[in-house]
Design a protein around this motif. Structure first.
Motif, short mmCIF file in Angstrom:
data_model
loop_
_atom_site.label_atom_id
_atom_site.label_comp_id
_atom_site.label_asym_id
_atom_site.label_seq_id
_atom_site.Cartn_x
_atom_site.Cartn_y
_atom_site.Cartn_z
N PHE A 115 -8.22 61.80 -63.34
CA PHE A 115 -6.94 62.52 -63.44
C PHE A 115 -7.16 64.03 -63.50
CE2 PHE A 115 -8.15 62.30 -67.87
CZ PHE A 115 -7.72 63.51 -68.38
N LEU A 116 -8.38 64.47 -63.76
CA LEU A 116 -8.65 65.90 -63.89
C LEU A 116 -8.58 66.61 -62.54
CD1 LEU A 116 -11.72 65.67 -66.30
CD2 LEU A 116 -9.41 66.44 -66.89
N PRO A 117 -7.96 67.79 -62.50
CA PRO A 117 -7.91 68.53 -61.23
C PRO A 117 -9.32 68.87 -60.73
CG PRO A 117 -6.48 69.53 -62.89
CD PRO A 117 -7.29 68.47 -63.58
N ILE A 118 -9.53 68.81 -59.46
CA ILE A 118 -10.76 69.12 -58.74
C ILE A 118 -11.89 68.16 -59.14
CG2 ILE A 118 -12.50 70.86 -58.17
CD1 ILE A 118 -10.24 72.95 -58.75
N LEU A 119 -12.26 68.13 -60.40
CA LEU A 119 -13.34 67.26 -60.86
C LEU A 119 -13.03 65.79 -60.59
CD1 LEU A 119 -16.07 66.99 -62.23
CD2 LEU A 119 -14.89 66.99 -64.44
N GLY A 120 -11.75 65.43 -60.66
CA GLY A 120 -11.37 64.04 -60.42
C GLY A 120 -11.74 63.56 -59.03
N SER A 121 -11.58 64.42 -58.05
CA SER A 121 -11.96 64.05 -56.68
C SER A 121 -13.47 63.85 -56.57
CB SER A 121 -11.51 65.11 -55.69
OG SER A 121 -10.11 65.18 -55.63
N VAL A 122 -14.22 64.71 -57.22
CA VAL A 122 -15.68 64.59 -57.21
C VAL A 122 -16.09 63.28 -57.87
CG1 VAL A 122 -17.84 65.60 -58.04
CG2 VAL A 122 -16.02 67.09 -57.21
N ILE A 123 -15.44 62.94 -58.98
CA ILE A 123 -15.77 61.69 -59.68
C ILE A 123 -15.50 60.50 -58.76
CG2 ILE A 123 -15.10 60.17 -61.58
CD1 ILE A 123 -14.62 62.75 -63.25
N ALA A 124 -14.34 60.48 -58.11
CA ALA A 124 -14.00 59.35 -57.24
C ALA A 124 -14.97 59.22 -56.07
CB ALA A 124 -12.57 59.49 -56.74
N VAL A 125 -15.32 60.34 -55.45
CA VAL A 125 -16.29 60.32 -54.35
C VAL A 125 -17.63 59.80 -54.85
CG1 VAL A 125 -17.62 61.76 -52.75
CG2 VAL A 125 -15.17 62.11 -52.97
N THR A 126 -18.04 60.27 -56.02
CA THR A 126 -19.33 59.85 -56.59
C THR A 126 -19.31 58.37 -56.95
OG1 THR A 126 -19.68 62.07 -57.44
CG2 THR A 126 -21.05 60.33 -58.37
N LEU A 127 -18.19 57.87 -57.45
CA LEU A 127 -18.10 56.43 -57.74
C LEU A 127 -18.38 55.62 -56.48
CD1 LEU A 127 -14.94 56.40 -60.05
CD2 LEU A 127 -17.25 55.71 -60.72
N GLY A 128 -17.81 56.05 -55.37
CA GLY A 128 -18.07 55.35 -54.10
C GLY A 128 -19.48 55.56 -53.61
N PHE A 129 -19.96 56.78 -53.72
CA PHE A 129 -21.30 57.12 -53.24
C PHE A 129 -22.38 56.31 -53.96
CE2 PHE A 129 -25.07 59.95 -53.10
CZ PHE A 129 -25.21 60.07 -51.73
N THR A 130 -22.17 56.09 -55.27
CA THR A 130 -23.16 55.34 -56.06
C THR A 130 -22.87 53.84 -56.07
OG1 THR A 130 -21.91 55.71 -58.09
CG2 THR A 130 -23.66 57.30 -57.56
N VAL A 162 -21.99 66.21 -57.00
CA VAL A 162 -22.18 64.77 -56.87
C VAL A 162 -23.39 64.34 -57.70
CG1 VAL A 162 -22.73 62.89 -55.26
CG2 VAL A 162 -21.05 64.63 -54.63
N GLU A 163 -24.48 65.11 -57.66
CA GLU A 163 -25.67 64.76 -58.43
C GLU A 163 -25.40 64.82 -59.93
OE1 GLU A 163 -28.59 67.47 -56.87
OE2 GLU A 163 -28.92 66.24 -55.08
N ARG A 164 -24.65 65.83 -60.38
CA ARG A 164 -24.31 65.95 -61.80
C ARG A 164 -23.43 64.78 -62.24
NH1 ARG A 164 -20.93 70.74 -62.62
NH2 ARG A 164 -22.55 71.64 -61.36
N THR A 165 -22.46 64.44 -61.41
CA THR A 165 -21.59 63.31 -61.74
C THR A 165 -22.37 62.00 -61.70
OG1 THR A 165 -19.74 64.54 -60.77
CG2 THR A 165 -19.38 62.22 -61.19
#
Length: 149
Positions: free
Chosen positions: A105-120, A86-89
């Motif tokens: 759309f990327l596997p695994i990383l895509g979920s991290v990106i979406a969570v980080t978009l919300g987190f930030t 999350v910090e890297r993203t």
């Protein structure tokens, strides 16, 4: 797993939407397998594209919503997304803003990106738009490739 895939396939387009939602969220699943099976079974590729894209974007926006809760402990515990990711993203977010949503759309990383978009608290409309562009492009490419078989 194959029984679950068969069940989703029997539900037709709505089964694909559910599969795409699950795959778009943090839960591990492959909507691509369901979409491919349905396309090879003769279902309409345009409708497959629409249902898969809507479901997958909704799954990513679910991740975005989880991220807005802002509890890193929950994100780590329940979503199994490590703080470091999350910090890297988040550093990418500082540079590119909500436009990194296109890579959801990327596997695994895509979920991290979406969570980080919300987190930030990234702009939800730009996040939705960019996520939709990335997901739609992936499904369009998959449908094109399967049509060549």
């Amino acid at each position: 797993m194959s029984t679950f895939l068969a069940l989703l396939e029997s539900w037709g387009y709505w089964g694909l939407l559910i599969a795409a939602f699950v795959a778009g969220s943090v839960f591990p699943f492959s909507s691509e397998a369901v979409l491919t099976a349905m396309q090879l079974a003769g279902l309409d590729p345009i409708r497959l594209f629409i249902f898969a894209t809507i479901g997958n974007v909704a799954g990513s926006m679910f991740n975005y919503g989880i991220g807005t809760l802002g509890k890193m402990e929950w994100i780590e515990k329940y979503l199994h997304v490590k703080r470091e990711k999350v910090e890297r993203t988040s550093r990418w977010m500082e540079r590119y803003g909500a436009w990194i949503g296109i890579f959801c759309f990327l596997p695994i990383l895509g979920s991290v990106i979406a969570v980080t978009l919300g987190f930030t608290r990234a702009n939800p409309w730009i996040s939705l738009l960019t996520i939709a562009i990335g997901k739609a492009a992936r499904y369009a490419l998959l449908i094109f490739v399967v049509a060549q078989i």
